[in-house]
Design a protein around this motif. Structure first.
Motif, PDB file in Angstrom:
ATOM      1  N   SER A   1      33.687 -23.142 -26.538  1.00 60.08           N
ATOM      2  CA  SER A   1      34.040 -22.667 -27.880  1.00 60.08           C
ATOM      3  C   SER A   1      33.378 -21.334 -28.194  1.00 60.08           C
ATOM      4  CB  SER A   1      33.642 -23.716 -28.919  1.00 60.08           C
ATOM      5  OG  SER A   1      32.240 -23.961 -28.869  1.00 60.08           O
ATOM      6  N   GLN A   2      32.119 -21.176 -27.767  1.00 60.05           N
ATOM      7  CA  GLN A   2      31.440 -19.900 -28.003  1.00 60.05           C
ATOM      8  C   GLN A   2      32.063 -18.776 -27.181  1.00 60.05           C
ATOM      9  OE1 GLN A   2      27.113 -20.047 -27.956  1.00 60.05           O
ATOM     10  NE2 GLN A   2      27.161 -22.262 -28.301  1.00 60.05           N
ATOM     11  N   ILE A   3      32.484 -19.104 -25.956  1.00 59.47           N
ATOM     12  CA  ILE A   3      33.109 -18.077 -25.118  1.00 59.47           C
ATOM     13  C   ILE A   3      34.434 -17.630 -25.721  1.00 59.47           C
ATOM     14  CG2 ILE A   3      34.144 -17.652 -22.856  1.00 59.47           C
ATOM     15  CD1 ILE A   3      32.043 -19.485 -21.641  1.00 59.47           C
ATOM     16  N   SER A   4      35.238 -18.577 -26.204  1.00 56.41           N
ATOM     17  CA  SER A   4      36.501 -18.191 -26.829  1.00 56.41           C
ATOM     18  C   SER A   4      36.272 -17.395 -28.108  1.00 56.41           C
ATOM     19  CB  SER A   4      37.332 -19.438 -27.139  1.00 56.41           C
ATOM     20  OG  SER A   4      36.634 -20.295 -28.043  1.00 56.41           O
ATOM     21  N   GLY A   5      35.153 -17.649 -28.786  1.00 55.27           N
ATOM     22  CA  GLY A   5      34.848 -16.887 -29.990  1.00 55.27           C
ATOM     23  C   GLY A   5      34.409 -15.465 -29.727  1.00 55.27           C
ATOM     24  N   LEU A   6      34.010 -15.158 -28.478  1.00 55.38           N
ATOM     25  CA  LEU A   6      33.584 -13.796 -28.161  1.00 55.38           C
ATOM     26  C   LEU A   6      34.737 -12.802 -28.261  1.00 55.38           C
ATOM     27  CD1 LEU A   6      31.217 -14.436 -25.111  1.00 55.38           C
ATOM     28  CD2 LEU A   6      30.575 -13.985 -27.475  1.00 55.38           C
ATOM     29  N   ASN A   7      35.967 -13.277 -28.020  1.00 53.07           N
ATOM     30  CA  ASN A   7      37.116 -12.372 -28.106  1.00 53.07           C
ATOM     31  C   ASN A   7      37.348 -11.884 -29.530  1.00 53.07           C
ATOM     32  OD1 ASN A   7      37.754 -12.516 -25.347  1.00 53.07           O
ATOM     33  ND2 ASN A   7      38.844 -14.452 -25.657  1.00 53.07           N
ATOM     34  N   ALA A   8      36.913 -12.666 -30.493  1.00 57.74           N
ATOM     35  CA  ALA A   8      37.061 -12.265 -31.894  1.00 57.74           C
ATOM     36  C   ALA A   8      35.785 -11.641 -32.453  1.00 57.74           C
ATOM     37  CB  ALA A   8      37.455 -13.474 -32.745  1.00 57.74           C
ATOM     38  N   LEU A   9      34.870 -11.276 -31.552  1.00 54.76           N
ATOM     39  CA  LEU A   9      33.607 -10.693 -31.986  1.00 54.76           C
ATOM     40  C   LEU A   9      33.838  -9.317 -32.603  1.00 54.76           C
ATOM     41  CD1 LEU A   9      30.471 -11.009 -31.935  1.00 54.76           C
ATOM     42  CD2 LEU A   9      30.519  -9.787 -29.756  1.00 54.76           C
ATOM     43  N   GLN A  10      33.184  -9.055 -33.697  1.00 53.74           N
ATOM     44  CA  GLN A  10      33.250  -7.757 -34.366  1.00 53.74           C
ATOM     45  C   GLN A  10      31.930  -7.024 -34.155  1.00 53.74           C
ATOM     46  OE1 GLN A  10      34.411  -7.822 -38.465  1.00 53.74           O
ATOM     47  NE2 GLN A  10      36.496  -8.513 -38.045  1.00 53.74           N
ATOM     48  N   LEU A  11      32.018  -5.875 -33.518  1.00 52.21           N
ATOM     49  CA  LEU A  11      30.826  -5.064 -33.274  1.00 52.21           C
ATOM     50  C   LEU A  11      30.637  -4.086 -34.425  1.00 52.21           C
ATOM     51  CD1 LEU A  11      30.872  -4.143 -29.473  1.00 52.21           C
ATOM     52  CD2 LEU A  11      29.477  -5.828 -30.646  1.00 52.21           C
TER      53      LEU A  11
ATOM     54  N   MET B   1      38.371  -6.624 -29.288  1.00 54.39           N
ATOM     55  CA  MET B   1      37.103  -6.633 -30.002  1.00 54.39           C
ATOM     56  C   MET B   1      37.096  -5.516 -31.045  1.00 54.39           C
ATOM     57  SD  MET B   1      33.261  -6.216 -28.405  1.00 54.39           S
ATOM     58  CE  MET B   1      33.526  -7.556 -27.245  1.00 54.39           C
ATOM     59  N   LYS B   2      36.968  -5.860 -32.311  1.00 59.95           N
ATOM     60  CA  LYS B   2      36.963  -4.874 -33.375  1.00 59.95           C
ATOM     61  C   LYS B   2      35.606  -4.164 -33.408  1.00 59.95           C
ATOM     62  CE  LYS B   2      41.075  -6.050 -34.644  1.00 59.95           C
ATOM     63  NZ  LYS B   2      42.222  -5.144 -34.359  1.00 59.95           N
ATOM     64  N   ILE B   3      35.659  -2.843 -33.524  1.00 57.82           N
ATOM     65  CA  ILE B   3      34.442  -2.031 -33.512  1.00 57.82           C
ATOM     66  C   ILE B   3      34.394  -1.215 -34.792  1.00 57.82           C
ATOM     67  CG2 ILE B   3      33.132  -0.267 -32.276  1.00 57.82           C
ATOM     68  CD1 ILE B   3      34.546  -1.101 -29.741  1.00 57.82           C
ATOM     69  N   LYS B   4      33.300  -1.343 -35.507  1.00 60.55           N
ATOM     70  CA  LYS B   4      33.078  -0.574 -36.719  1.00 60.55           C
ATOM     71  C   LYS B   4      31.804   0.250 -36.571  1.00 60.55           C
ATOM     72  CE  LYS B   4      35.457  -3.530 -40.065  1.00 60.55           C
ATOM     73  NZ  LYS B   4      35.341  -4.274 -41.343  1.00 60.55           N
ATOM     74  N   CYS B   5      31.872   1.465 -37.035  1.00 62.36           N
ATOM     75  CA  CYS B   5      30.730   2.382 -36.988  1.00 62.36           C
ATOM     76  C   CYS B   5      30.151   2.492 -38.396  1.00 62.36           C
ATOM     77  CB  CYS B   5      31.163   3.747 -36.469  1.00 62.36           C
ATOM     78  SG  CYS B   5      29.797   4.880 -36.250  1.00 62.36           S
ATOM     79  N   ARG B   6      28.857   2.296 -38.512  1.00 62.53           N
ATOM     80  CA  ARG B   6      28.186   2.257 -39.809  1.00 62.53           C
ATOM     81  C   ARG B   6      27.050   3.280 -39.811  1.00 62.53           C
ATOM     82  NH1 ARG B   6      27.346  -2.054 -43.646  1.00 62.53           N
ATOM     83  NH2 ARG B   6      25.367  -1.844 -44.765  1.00 62.53           N
ATOM     84  N   PHE B   7      27.186   4.298 -40.653  1.00 60.09           N
ATOM     85  CA  PHE B   7      26.139   5.310 -40.816  1.00 60.09           C
ATOM     86  C   PHE B   7      25.350   4.982 -42.088  1.00 60.09           C
ATOM     87  CE2 PHE B   7      29.376   7.407 -38.280  1.00 60.09           C
ATOM     88  CZ  PHE B   7      28.617   8.012 -37.281  1.00 60.09           C
ATOM     89  N   GLN B   8      24.097   4.642 -41.910  1.00 61.99           N
ATOM     90  CA  GLN B   8      23.230   4.316 -43.044  1.00 61.99           C
ATOM     91  C   GLN B   8      22.334   5.522 -43.319  1.00 61.99           C
ATOM     92  OE1 GLN B   8      21.589   0.293 -43.469  1.00 61.99           O
ATOM     93  NE2 GLN B   8      19.572   1.238 -43.588  1.00 61.99           N
ATOM     94  N   LYS B   9      22.656   6.252 -44.393  1.00 62.71           N
ATOM     95  CA  LYS B   9      21.968   7.498 -44.719  1.00 62.71           C
ATOM     96  C   LYS B   9      20.902   7.222 -45.776  1.00 62.71           C
ATOM     97  CE  LYS B   9      25.911   9.229 -45.851  1.00 62.71           C
ATOM     98  NZ  LYS B   9      26.943  10.154 -46.365  1.00 62.71           N
TER      99      LYS B   9
END
Length: 555
Positions: free
Chosen positions: A49-59, A98-106
């Motif tokens: 179950s954890q392995i299948s959940g890795l495909n929906a991981l959001q970075l 895998m969804k990838i979001k970039c976050r700049f914390q200024k």
């Protein structure tokens, strides 16, 4: 006498029935469970179950940015609002599961006294030398200094500056929307120094479909724990050329500092060799106009295969091998030039092949042959050669020139040939690539083990799988927290553990032992024993059933 014989016969029949029932009971109650237990395929539990959940991981890739404002960089009313924090987040538009979001914390703050003094100097180079490098500045973090819009620190036609370390300079403004205007400039600079779509697309080239993002992004090497670099001198005409090259000194002066800066990304080993009578696999063409020979772009791919068979460096290597060849053409084909797709000579007279290495053609000066006996002594200019090889090495590792925003001044690299933020950008890319590779490996392993039920799953394989899943989750958490160094280490552990589990030899022990072979082994073993027991049970059942139907005598 007849009565005693009948009684003895009945006793033997009862004994036979009891013996048959006893053997059948032992075979069913003890034999079958013991056989089943001793011949079953051991399969340790896995976290499917954890392995299948890795495909929906959001970075979420968090880049900490410290923004330092000098006194006259923004209006006074805006300076009173300092310090505060602004977060800018956006999704990287890649066609990847895998969804990838970039976050700049200024984090905005005022400049300290020593920073004010340094930023009031005449040139940005003087300011960089005077600004103390923050010891607590971690990998992946940036510091942006906002100066007055009329400051002479930058040329008047420049709005921003990117330095060799993790620092940048941006001009301020006295506009009433100062924070919004400066914030956009900071984001442009921060993206150039850290994460862009091109950087991540190049890292995920093996996992993306063949489209605009990945068609020309396959130059960088795949992430690995180590790399082997081989410098080879090819002398196809030793009767005409006595070639001397100081490769040991050139590696020590130019290559080793660059590799030392890259050591955090992997281990490197360097060796060199000289190959005599090593010819190119393509015959050069003669150009009568220039009295020279040339290789066009279409013939370059055919050069590598014949030469590679002579190198022999990748035969016993556990890590990717990079080959850098210096080819001195034979006297009959000198001078030799490489042409681009438009037919113009390439300035460096060199080319590189993705994930393989590069080749440079080194022509001997024609004046050397005047009045000299063969072979002529040739001293290779290692400065010119290493400039080309280092540029190719940067491209092969995916360290390309950044796309700087308009009116941005880009500093030259440090003496190592690598800027600090370029190394951080490489670690970002390698971390994402490692996570994608580990996720794909674990998913493929889970699918394989789910389809083929007779593969043995040992405890050490399961331990590696659990370790890989935990390392992926840890790396994702560290990336979201802005801890680039620890995230990269965790991503390497994830790749190593997942590949150890996938390529474990024990997975293949019963892979080619199908059910028909099992029947061919077990039927000769169990059939001679099972048939008499089964026939006896049938006979007992029929006799018992017959006795139930026999009518009782009534006196």
């Amino acid at each position: 006498m007849a009565a005693s014989a009948a009684a003895a016969t009945d006793l033997e029949v009862v004994r036979g029935k009891r013996a048959a029932l006893f053997f059948a009971t032992v075979a069913i109650v003890l034999g079958l469970p013991l056989w089943w237990k001793t011949t079953e395929t051991y399969r340790a539990p896995l976290p499917y179950s954890q392995i299948s959940g890795l495909n929906a991981l959001q970075l979420r890739l968090m880049v900490p940015v410290t923004v330092v404002f000098t006194r006259e960089s923004v209006p006074l009313d805006d300076q009173k609002k300092l310090p505060f924090t602004v977060v800018h987040e956006r999704e990287i538009p890649l066609k990847y599961k895998m969804k990838i979001k970039c976050r700049f914390q200024k984090a905005y703050r005022r400049a300290l006294d020593h920073e004010e003094v340094a930023l009031s100097l005449g040139t940005v180079q003087e300011a960089e030398a005077m600004l103390p490098e923050a010891q607590e500045q971690a990998e992946g973090s940036l510091t942006v200094y906002v100066i007055s819009e009329h400051s002479s620190l930058l040329p008047q036609d420049m709005i921003s500056y990117i330095g060799p370390k993790r620092t940048a300079v941006v001009r301020g403004t006295m506009h009433r929307e100062a924070f919004n205007i400066i914030g956009r400039r900071i984001i442009q600079v921060a993206q150039a120094m850290s994460l862009t779509e091109d950087v991540l697309a190049a890292a995920l080239a093996d996992h993306l479909p063949e489209d605009k993002w990945s068609s020309d992004k396959r130059r960088p090497l795949k992430s690995s724990l180590g790399y082997e670099i081989t410098f080879s001198l090819l002398n196809p005409d030793p009767k005409s050329h006595d070639i001397h090259w100081d490769i040991e000194g050139a590696v020590r002066r130019y290559v080793q500092p660059f590799l030392n800066a890259l050591s955090v990304a992997g281990n490197f080993s360097v060796d060199s060799q000289i190959l005599y009578y090593a010819m190119l696999g393509v015959n050069p063409r003669f150009d009568p106009a220039s009295s020279s020979y040339y290789l066009d772009m279409h013939s370059l791919p055919h050069v590598i295969n014949p030469v590679e068979s002579r190198l022999g460096s990748s035969a016993a290597s556990l890590y990717p091998v990079l080959n850098f060849l210096l080819y001195v053409p034979e006297l009959a084909h000198s001078p030799l030039y490489i042409q681009d797709k438009d037919g113009a000579p390439v300035a460096t007279n060199a080319f590189h092949s993705p994930r393989w290495g590069g080749i440079m053609v080194y022509n001997v000066d024609s004046k050397v042959y005047n009045g000299s006996e063969l072979p002529v002594r040739v001293e290779v200019n290692m400065v010119r050669v290493m400039e080309v090889f280092l540029a190719q090495l940067r491209l092969l590792f995916g360290i390309a020139q950044p796309h700087v925003p308009p009116k941005c001044l880009l500093s030259g690299p440090k003496s190592e040939g690598l800027m600090t933020w370029e190394l951080d950008r490489l670690l970002w890319a390698r971390s994402v690539e490692n996570l994608a590779t580990a996720t794909t490996t674990l998913t493929s392993l889970a699918q394989l083990l789910g389809k083929i039920s007779n593969i043995v799953i040992k405890d050490d394989v399961a331990s590696e799988v659990y370790g890989a899943v935990a390392a992926i989750q840890k790396a994702a958490e560290e990336l979201a927290s802005g801890h680039l160094a620890s995230a990269f280490v965790a991503s390497q552990e994830a790749v190593t553990s997942s590949e150890r589990a996938f390529f474990d030899p024990s997975l293949l022990h019963l892979l080619y032992f199908p059910d028909d072979q099992k029947f061919a082994i077990y039927i000769p073993l169990f059939l001679p024993m099972a048939v008499p027991i089964l026939l006896s049970l049938i006979k007992i059942f029929l006799e018992t059933r017959k006795s139930w139907k026999k009518p009782e005598k009534i006196d």
